[in-house]
Design a protein around this motif. Structure first.
Motif, PDB file in Angstrom:
ATOM      1  N   ALA A  43      -4.494  34.643  30.180  1.00 50.90           N
ATOM      2  CA  ALA A  43      -3.484  34.332  29.165  1.00 50.90           C
ATOM      3  C   ALA A  43      -3.068  32.865  29.275  1.00 50.90           C
ATOM      4  N   ASP A  44      -2.866  32.396  30.493  1.00 52.40           N
ATOM      5  CA  ASP A  44      -2.465  31.004  30.680  1.00 52.40           C
ATOM      6  C   ASP A  44      -3.572  30.037  30.281  1.00 52.40           C
ATOM      7  N   LEU A  45      -4.817  30.355  30.604  1.00 56.31           N
ATOM      8  CA  LEU A  45      -5.924  29.476  30.218  1.00 56.31           C
ATOM      9  C   LEU A  45      -6.050  29.388  28.701  1.00 56.31           C
ATOM     10  N   ILE A  46      -5.867  30.514  28.020  1.00 61.07           N
ATOM     11  CA  ILE A  46      -5.918  30.510  26.551  1.00 61.07           C
ATOM     12  C   ILE A  46      -4.798  29.645  25.994  1.00 61.07           C
ATOM     13  N   SER A  54      -1.495  21.428  30.373  1.00 64.09           N
ATOM     14  CA  SER A  54      -1.922  22.005  31.644  1.00 64.09           C
ATOM     15  C   SER A  54      -1.217  23.339  31.870  1.00 64.09           C
ATOM     16  N   ARG A  55      -1.716  24.095  32.825  1.00 68.40           N
ATOM     17  CA  ARG A  55      -1.080  25.371  33.166  1.00 68.40           C
ATOM     18  C   ARG A  55       0.324  25.144  33.712  1.00 68.40           C
ATOM     19  N   ILE A  56       0.551  24.050  34.406  1.00 67.98           N
ATOM     20  CA  ILE A  56       1.889  23.736  34.918  1.00 67.98           C
ATOM     21  C   ILE A  56       2.836  23.478  33.745  1.00 67.98           C
ATOM     22  N   GLU A  57       2.357  22.756  32.739  1.00 68.82           N
ATOM     23  CA  GLU A  57       3.201  22.462  31.573  1.00 68.82           C
ATOM     24  C   GLU A  57       3.581  23.728  30.805  1.00 68.82           C
TER      25      GLU A  57
END
Length: 147
Positions: A43-46, A54-57
């Motif tokens: 879900a985060d990568l999508i 980025s995933r952190i953002e």
């Protein structure tokens, strides 16, 4: 018996309907219910791919309201992932031996075991200029990594 106070997040941290945080929570639950192995990561990568962050953002921008076009693109990719389309096809690329390679349906996705093969071949090759043939192996990922 003394009741424990409920731990509440500050109001600014609560995901709002239509927010990125709410989408992530719902997407993770949906992928998990579909049997996807790593629903949180997928879900985060999508979301990171669609939003170009980025995933952190994703965490920092959690309260952000998603636009209609973003919601449509996220929904489309989430549907496809729920149908088990490989993440590499959804994201349109894969990292292989330090290279970023474009992939799409019809192109083999390089496997981690193949990276091991590349490492082994590199260890065996002499350090002088020479030739290596990569014939009939599919995507050319091996030849690109060896080059």
């Amino acid at each position: 018996m003394v009741a424990k106070p409920k731990v509440r997040r500050p109001p600014s941290a609560e995901p709002k309907p239509g927010s990125l945080g709410e989408w992530r929570r719902a997407a993770r639950a949906r992928l998990g219910a579909s049997g996807v192995e790593n629903p949180e990561v997928d879900a985060d990568l999508i979301a990171a791919h669609v939003l170009g962050i980025s995933r952190i953002e994703l965490i920092v921008q959690s309260p952000r309201t998603l636009t209609a076009p973003e919601k449509r693109r996220l929904a489309k990719l989430l549907d496809q992932r729920g149908e088990r389309v490989p993440m590499q096809y959804l994201l349109k690329d894969v990292e292989f031996s330090g290279l970023r390679l474009e992939v799409r349906p019809g192109v083999f996705i390089p496997r981690p075991e193949t990276e091991g093969l590349v490492d082994r071949v590199l260890a065996l090759l002499p350090r002088q200029p020479g030739w290596v043939a990569d014939i009939g192996t599919g995507t050319g990922a091996i030849a690109l990594a060896l080059a």
